[in-house]
Scaffold this motif. Structure first.
Motif, PDB file in Angstrom:
ATOM      1  N   THR A 179      26.151   7.321 -22.813  1.00 55.79           N
ATOM      2  CA  THR A 179      26.032   5.804 -22.707  1.00 55.79           C
ATOM      3  C   THR A 179      24.683   5.655 -21.855  1.00 55.79           C
ATOM      4  O   THR A 179      23.647   4.973 -22.228  1.00 55.79           O
ATOM      5  CB  THR A 179      27.065   4.926 -22.297  1.00 55.79           C
ATOM      6  OG1 THR A 179      28.178   5.145 -23.078  1.00 55.79           O
ATOM      7  CG2 THR A 179      26.752   3.411 -22.085  1.00 55.79           C
ATOM      8  N   SER A 237      16.626   3.864 -25.174  1.00 55.85           N
ATOM      9  CA  SER A 237      16.691   2.462 -26.184  1.00 55.85           C
ATOM     10  C   SER A 237      17.189   2.896 -27.579  1.00 55.85           C
ATOM     11  O   SER A 237      16.538   2.586 -28.508  1.00 55.85           O
ATOM     12  CB  SER A 237      15.426   2.025 -25.980  1.00 55.85           C
ATOM     13  OG  SER A 237      14.901   1.616 -24.820  1.00 55.85           O
ATOM     14  N   VAL A 238      18.100   3.529 -27.774  1.00 53.00           N
ATOM     15  CA  VAL A 238      18.654   3.905 -28.980  1.00 53.00           C
ATOM     16  C   VAL A 238      20.319   3.485 -28.941  1.00 53.00           C
ATOM     17  O   VAL A 238      20.848   3.152 -27.832  1.00 53.00           O
ATOM     18  CB  VAL A 238      18.597   5.397 -29.423  1.00 53.00           C
ATOM     19  CG1 VAL A 238      17.043   5.782 -29.578  1.00 53.00           C
ATOM     20  CG2 VAL A 238      19.171   6.446 -28.382  1.00 53.00           C
ATOM     21  N   SER A 239      20.789   3.287 -30.186  1.00 50.83           N
ATOM     22  CA  SER A 239      22.313   2.893 -30.200  1.00 50.83           C
ATOM     23  C   SER A 239      23.013   4.010 -30.751  1.00 50.83           C
ATOM     24  O   SER A 239      24.231   3.733 -30.743  1.00 50.83           O
ATOM     25  CB  SER A 239      22.333   1.715 -31.187  1.00 50.83           C
ATOM     26  OG  SER A 239      21.659   2.049 -32.347  1.00 50.83           O
ATOM     27  N   SER A 240      22.753   5.236 -31.148  1.00 47.01           N
ATOM     28  CA  SER A 240      23.606   6.176 -31.675  1.00 47.01           C
ATOM     29  C   SER A 240      23.097   7.543 -31.335  1.00 47.01           C
ATOM     30  O   SER A 240      21.913   7.708 -30.932  1.00 47.01           O
ATOM     31  CB  SER A 240      23.586   6.222 -33.143  1.00 47.01           C
ATOM     32  OG  SER A 240      22.430   6.534 -33.859  1.00 47.01           O
ATOM     33  N   THR A 241      24.032   8.500 -31.211  1.00 45.77           N
ATOM     34  CA  THR A 241      23.604   9.983 -30.694  1.00 45.77           C
ATOM     35  C   THR A 241      22.750  10.417 -31.820  1.00 45.77           C
ATOM     36  O   THR A 241      21.923  11.181 -31.186  1.00 45.77           O
ATOM     37  CB  THR A 241      24.866  10.793 -30.836  1.00 45.77           C
ATOM     38  OG1 THR A 241      26.225  10.165 -29.853  1.00 45.77           O
ATOM     39  CG2 THR A 241      24.923  11.995 -30.410  1.00 45.77           C
ATOM     40  N   LEU A 254      21.624   6.848 -23.852  1.00 45.85           N
ATOM     41  CA  LEU A 254      21.471   5.761 -25.019  1.00 45.85           C
ATOM     42  C   LEU A 254      20.550   4.663 -24.427  1.00 45.85           C
ATOM     43  O   LEU A 254      19.668   4.418 -25.041  1.00 45.85           O
ATOM     44  CB  LEU A 254      22.576   5.344 -25.878  1.00 45.85           C
ATOM     45  CG  LEU A 254      23.430   6.355 -26.562  1.00 45.85           C
ATOM     46  CD1 LEU A 254      24.605   5.740 -26.806  1.00 45.85           C
ATOM     47  CD2 LEU A 254      22.612   6.916 -27.889  1.00 45.85           C
ATOM     48  N   ARG A 255      20.997   4.191 -22.982  1.00 45.65           N
ATOM     49  CA  ARG A 255      20.412   3.099 -22.732  1.00 45.65           C
ATOM     50  C   ARG A 255      18.958   3.670 -22.242  1.00 45.65           C
ATOM     51  O   ARG A 255      17.832   2.685 -22.570  1.00 45.65           O
ATOM     52  CB  ARG A 255      21.142   2.514 -21.391  1.00 45.65           C
ATOM     53  CG  ARG A 255      22.057   1.442 -21.688  1.00 45.65           C
ATOM     54  CD  ARG A 255      22.472   0.683 -20.614  1.00 45.65           C
ATOM     55  NE  ARG A 255      24.039   0.781 -20.686  1.00 45.65           N
ATOM     56  CZ  ARG A 255      24.648   1.259 -19.683  1.00 45.65           C
ATOM     57  NH1 ARG A 255      24.442   1.679 -18.707  1.00 45.65           N
ATOM     58  NH2 ARG A 255      26.083   1.359 -19.780  1.00 45.65           N
ATOM     59  N   ASP A 289      20.168   9.190 -33.256  1.00 44.15           N
ATOM     60  CA  ASP A 289      19.205   8.371 -32.803  1.00 44.15           C
ATOM     61  C   ASP A 289      18.388   9.143 -31.375  1.00 44.15           C
ATOM     62  O   ASP A 289      17.430   9.353 -31.252  1.00 44.15           O
ATOM     63  CB  ASP A 289      18.964   6.959 -32.622  1.00 44.15           C
ATOM     64  CG  ASP A 289      19.051   6.138 -34.100  1.00 44.15           C
ATOM     65  OD1 ASP A 289      18.876   6.946 -35.183  1.00 44.15           O
ATOM     66  OD2 ASP A 289      19.486   5.266 -34.291  1.00 44.15           O
TER      67      ASP A 289
END
Length: 193
Positions: A172, A179-183, A175-176, A185
């Motif tokens: 998490t 600035s992505v929302s999925s693994t 991801l932050r 990405d």
């Protein structure tokens, strides 16, 4: 006048200096390793003879990553003669790891033709001065490298001997940070450099 004996003692053996340098170094010609030192070979868990004459492609996670990195750095080398970044690379035993790479081109009109590269293994936990990758903690780098290998959260937890919940917390954060929302990405961003 200096005497010849004093001058002879001051001659530097550059080949020996290259081989004994405490940082991994490699000379490249058209992205093929034409010479490397023992520190470079140790970083990639190989012998010098195992690497000389082979493409740098062997040391990248994928052929696509090798090609995209070459395309990305060529204009920078051409303009500035130097390039530096942190990236994920592959040791010859298959392990993915973070490395800091600095390069210099002797031929800016053909940036990959004659190059000198220095490599520092970041998996030892040292921080470096760069944007996102340099701000990663050693544990974040470990987790990111395993995610790039395609491991699931549970597999990462087993490999690092930590709980799956701890992996989720670090993932998490990554991801932050990116600035992505999925693994998937996240992996694309990490490999894009």
């Amino acid at each position: 006048m200096r005497n010849k004996a004093a001058e002879k003692n001051q001659v530097i053996d550059y080949h020996r200096a290259f081989q004994d340098a405490p940082v991994g170094q490699a000379l490249g010609r058209d992205r093929v390793i034409i010479a490397c030192n023992r520190a470079f070979a140790a970083i990639f868990r190989a012998g010098v003879d195992d690497l000389v004459g082979s493409s740098f492609e062997r040391l990248y996670p994928t052929q696509t990553h090798f090609e995209q990195t070459g395309d990305r750095i060529a204009p920078v080398l051409a303009k500035h003669h130097t390039f530096s970044d942190d990236r994920v690379m592959r040791r010859l035993d298959g392990e993915l790891f973070w490395v800091h790479v600095s390069g210099f081109t002797y031929t800016p009109d053909d940036p990959h033709h004659d190059t000198l590269w220095a490599f520092t293994d970041l998996s030892t936990g040292r921080k470096v001065n760069s944007a996102l990758r340099g701000s990663m903690t050693p544990r974040e780098r470990d987790i990111a490298a395993l995610l790039i290998e395609g491991k699931t959260g549970k597999e990462v937890a087993r490999a690092l001997n930590i709980s799956p919940r701890t992996v989720d917390i670090y993932k998490t954060r990554l991801l932050r940070k990116y600035s992505v929302s999925s693994t998937p990405d996240l992996v694309k961003r990490l490999l894009a450099g």
